[in-house]
Write an enzyme that holds these catalytic residues in place. Structure first.
Site, PDB file in Angstrom:
ATOM      1  N   ARG A 233       0.819  -1.202   0.000  1.00 28.84           N
ATOM      2  CA  ARG A 233       0.000   0.000   0.000  1.00 28.84           C
ATOM      3  C   ARG A 233       0.861   1.264   0.000  1.00 28.84           C
ATOM      4  NH1 ARG A 233      -1.859   0.799   4.377  1.00 28.84           N
ATOM      5  NH2 ARG A 233      -0.951  -0.933   5.542  1.00 28.84           N
TER       6      ARG A 233
ATOM      7  N   LYS B 213      -8.639  -2.512   0.643  1.00 28.57           N
ATOM      8  CA  LYS B 213      -8.548  -1.693   1.847  1.00 28.57           C
ATOM      9  C   LYS B 213      -9.328  -0.383   1.733  1.00 28.57           C
ATOM     10  CE  LYS B 213      -6.104  -4.436   4.421  1.00 28.57           C
ATOM     11  NZ  LYS B 213      -6.790  -5.170   5.524  1.00 28.57           N
TER      12      LYS B 213
ATOM     13  N   HIS C   5     -10.339  -5.019  12.165  1.00 34.13           N
ATOM     14  CA  HIS C   5      -9.293  -5.618  11.335  1.00 34.13           C
ATOM     15  C   HIS C   5      -8.855  -6.893  12.037  1.00 34.13           C
ATOM     16  CE1 HIS C   5      -5.134  -5.211   9.234  1.00 34.13           C
ATOM     17  NE2 HIS C   5      -5.981  -5.905   8.499  1.00 34.13           N
TER      18      HIS C   5
ATOM     19  N   SER D 274       0.552  -7.499  10.442  1.00 33.86           N
ATOM     20  CA  SER D 274       1.254  -8.406   9.526  1.00 33.86           C
ATOM     21  C   SER D 274       2.412  -9.092  10.241  1.00 33.86           C
ATOM     22  CB  SER D 274       1.782  -7.616   8.325  1.00 33.86           C
ATOM     23  OG  SER D 274       2.478  -8.452   7.437  1.00 33.86           O
TER      24      SER D 274
ATOM     25  N   LYS E 240      -2.011 -13.972  12.160  1.00 29.25           N
ATOM     26  CA  LYS E 240      -3.474 -13.842  12.192  1.00 29.25           C
ATOM     27  C   LYS E 240      -4.152 -14.802  11.210  1.00 29.25           C
ATOM     28  CE  LYS E 240      -4.917  -9.830  10.717  1.00 29.25           C
ATOM     29  NZ  LYS E 240      -5.637  -9.974   9.441  1.00 29.25           N
ATOM     30  N   THR E 241      -3.698 -14.803   9.963  1.00 30.08           N
ATOM     31  CA  THR E 241      -4.315 -15.666   8.952  1.00 30.08           C
ATOM     32  C   THR E 241      -4.024 -17.131   9.238  1.00 30.08           C
ATOM     33  OG1 THR E 241      -4.188 -13.933   7.277  1.00 30.08           O
ATOM     34  CG2 THR E 241      -4.405 -16.189   6.493  1.00 30.08           C
TER      35      THR E 241
ATOM     36  N   ASP F 217      -9.805 -11.451   7.647  1.00 29.66           N
ATOM     37  CA  ASP F 217      -9.204 -10.117   7.766  1.00 29.66           C
ATOM     38  C   ASP F 217     -10.128  -9.000   8.242  1.00 29.66           C
ATOM     39  OD1 ASP F 217      -6.761  -8.600   7.406  1.00 29.66           O
ATOM     40  OD2 ASP F 217      -7.729  -7.626   5.712  1.00 29.66           O
TER      41      ASP F 217
ATOM     42  N   ARG G 181       1.374 -12.251  -2.097  1.00 28.58           N
ATOM     43  CA  ARG G 181      -0.006 -12.455  -1.660  1.00 28.58           C
ATOM     44  C   ARG G 181      -0.754 -13.448  -2.553  1.00 28.58           C
ATOM     45  NH1 ARG G 181      -1.790  -9.972   3.252  1.00 28.58           N
ATOM     46  NH2 ARG G 181      -0.284  -8.315   3.695  1.00 28.58           N
TER      47      ARG G 181
END
Length: 547
Positions: A68, A209, A228, A246, A250-251, A265, A330
């Site tokens: 981003r 996003k 988030h 990140s 989390k994932t 997410d 990704r």
């Protein structure tokens, strides 16, 4: 809807007459409206936008922008919304005049291009969803959006009228002087006009996003908490939320084969429970291994997936360990690529809230229980640490990172609004809140070792089966949260970071230093949080107590 067939293209384009309604655009050269994955994949290959992996996934290279463009995000300063926007580094002001010039530039450019449109939903709860219309110049970006958002049933497309429009011109370099922006790249949001403009970046995460930012704007006014976080649910209907920046896992940790995945997410918390904003996943895949994360691996190795900046050879064989393009590789795929995904993207009231951190200073215990006030403190802090090898330009030492609400770049309103909502829902639901450290133990990064994934999973299982609810605990000397004295399958010395260090004095120095960084960061909220949080955290400084 009326259909028009245009025959002067290499591939016949069919489109509905109202495909551009609400966008400010008129019929362009050719429009591909709501095309499905097979068609979009064929077009992306035909147009030379992407290559194909040996498993049939699209492989896209985003060029200069592999993440981003945080400094190029703007919010339009409009009378109807200006008082409610959290202005500053996250939300840069853009005047209405400059936004008008930007829109004219982008629309003029799009008018002459082959266009791809997708009509999609954000929000799995019909009571709180929005309708999104994307207009883009690339087939692969259209497929990304189709994977990422919720795909309406055909009947819902018949009278689809967008609530928000995204004008996406990834190959258009903006003249910053003429539009009042910082560079040739811009992401601009107008909440009054319900319009998002993205130009000058191929990185598809900007699409995702930008709508997350919109949901973060809309839901608090309805008393709902946008988050988030990832979410999953057990067989007994017990929902768990996983917050984390990140690199915290989390994932990975929410993708548990014994539980159904609600989403990886973005979610909302309402009085009726949790709902996903999205219909897909956007997993970081650098170093992804089939044995460790089979669900994500399988989803990334099949037709319909979109891979960003993943390295593939001439035969389409992927090398997921190759960081040539970026560390931030990704994979984007529909949620139903995960076998145990929750089909409706919804769950009940959360029973457990888990805040993940990757503490590279070796100070945080692998698990601690938080009171509601402590949960608000750590939520507003949003702590993790960055280390060399995961971030460009970093030195040999860890750096503390605080991203309020675990998602500062996507907050259009003041963080305290989201913090208050979290506190409200925690108290109303009776959910337990936990801090889980997936970072280092026995010393800081470079000296200690990373807490093993197997130990973290064992801790999570103990949390989720409620066996830690009544466990004996100690109060942490520096942060005052409650640390379990024992967890089945975890060595006791790992639960006590000071015992894992060979030099206890060095641990104390490091712990006091990190607590000081927390306090310094939290000063920005000291006058705006509730009195109970101030009493718990500000007036009772953990550093001062330890001295």
């Amino acid at each position: 809807m009326s259909k028009v067939t245009m025959l002067d293209t290499p591939d016949v384009a069919t489109w509905s007459a109202d495909a551009l309604d609400g966008t400010g655009l008129h019929a362009a050269r050719h429009i591909y409206a709501n095309e499905k994955p097979a068609r979009l994949t064929a077009l992306a290959l035909q147009r030379g936008e992407v290559t194909l992996s040996e498993d049939g996934a699209i492989v896209a290279n985003t060029g200069e922008h592999t993440g981003r463009s945080v400094q190029d995000k703007f919010v339009v300063d409009e009378a109807a919304t200006t008082d409610a926007v959290w202005w500053g580094k996250v939300n840069n002001r853009l005047s209405e005049g400059n936004f008008s010039r930007l829109c004219a530039t982008v629309r003029g450019y799009l008018q002459g291009q082959v266009l791809f449109t997708q009509d999609l939903f954000a929000g799995a709860d019909p009571a709180h969803r929005i309708r999104v219309r994307l207009v883009t110049t690339n087939a692969w970006h259209a497929l990304f959006a189709r994977n990422m958002f919720i795909r309406p049933e055909p009947s819902a497309l018949e009278d689809f009228a967008p609530d928000y429009v995204i004008l996406h011109a990834p190959d258009l370099a903006i003249d910053p002087a003429s539009c009042g922006v910082r560079s040739s790249t811009v992401i601009a949001l107008s909440f009054a006009q319900k319009l998002v403009v993205i130009a000058g970046t191929q990185y598809a995460g900007e699409i995702k996003k930008s709508i997350f930012t919109v949901m973060n704007w809309l839901l608090p006014e309805k008393g709902l908490l946008p988050m988030h976080c990832s979410a999953n649910v057990g067989k007994a209907g017990d929902v768990a939320l996983f917050f984390g920046l990140s690199g915290t896992g989390k994932t990975t940790l929410s993708s548990d084969p014994s539980r159904d995945l609600i989403g990886d997410d973005e979610h909302g918390w309402s009085p009726h429970g949790v709902f996903n904003f999205e219909g897909g996943c956007y997993a970081k895949v650098i170093g992804l291994q089939r044995e460790a994360e089979p669900e994500i691996w399988q989803a990334s190795h099949r037709f319909g997936a979109v891979l960003e900046n993943v390295v593939a050879d001439d035969h389409g064989t992927l090398d997921l360990g190759d960081k040539t393009h970026t560390e931030n590789t990704r994979s984007c795929y529909p949620l139903d690529f995960i076998a145990n995904a929750q089909a409706n993207g919804r769950g009940g009231t959360p029973r457990h809230v888990i805040m993940l951190t990757a503490d590279a200073f070796g100070v945080m215990p692998p698990v601690a229980r938080l009171s509601p006030d402590q949960a608000m403190y750590h939520f507003l802090s949003g702590y993790t640490a960055r280390v060399a090898g995961t971030e460009k330009g970093m030195g040999a030492h860890p750096q503390a990172t605080f991203s309020t609400c675990f998602g500062a770049p996507f907050l259009p309103r003041a963080p305290e609004i989201y913090g208050d909502l979290l506190g409200h829902y925690l108290r109303d639901s009776g959910a337990t809140c936990w801090l889980v450290n997936t970072g280092w133990t026995g010393g800081a990064y470079g000296v200690g070792r990373r807490i093993s994934l197997s130990h973290t999973r064992a801790i999570l299982h103990a949390i989720l089966d409620n066996s830690l609810n009544d466990a004996a605990t100690r109060s942490d000397r520096y942060f005052r949260f409650s640390v379990p004295l024992s967890v089945a399958g975890i060595p006791d010395e790992i639960l006590d970071p000071s015992a894992a260090w060979t030099d206890s004095d060095a641990y104390d120095v490091q712990a006091r230093s990190l607590a000081g960084l927390f306090e310094q960061n939290f000063e920005q909220f000291a006058t705006s949080v509730s009195e109970s949080v101030r009493d718990e955290i500000i007036r009772g400084s953990p550093v001062k107590r330890a001295q």
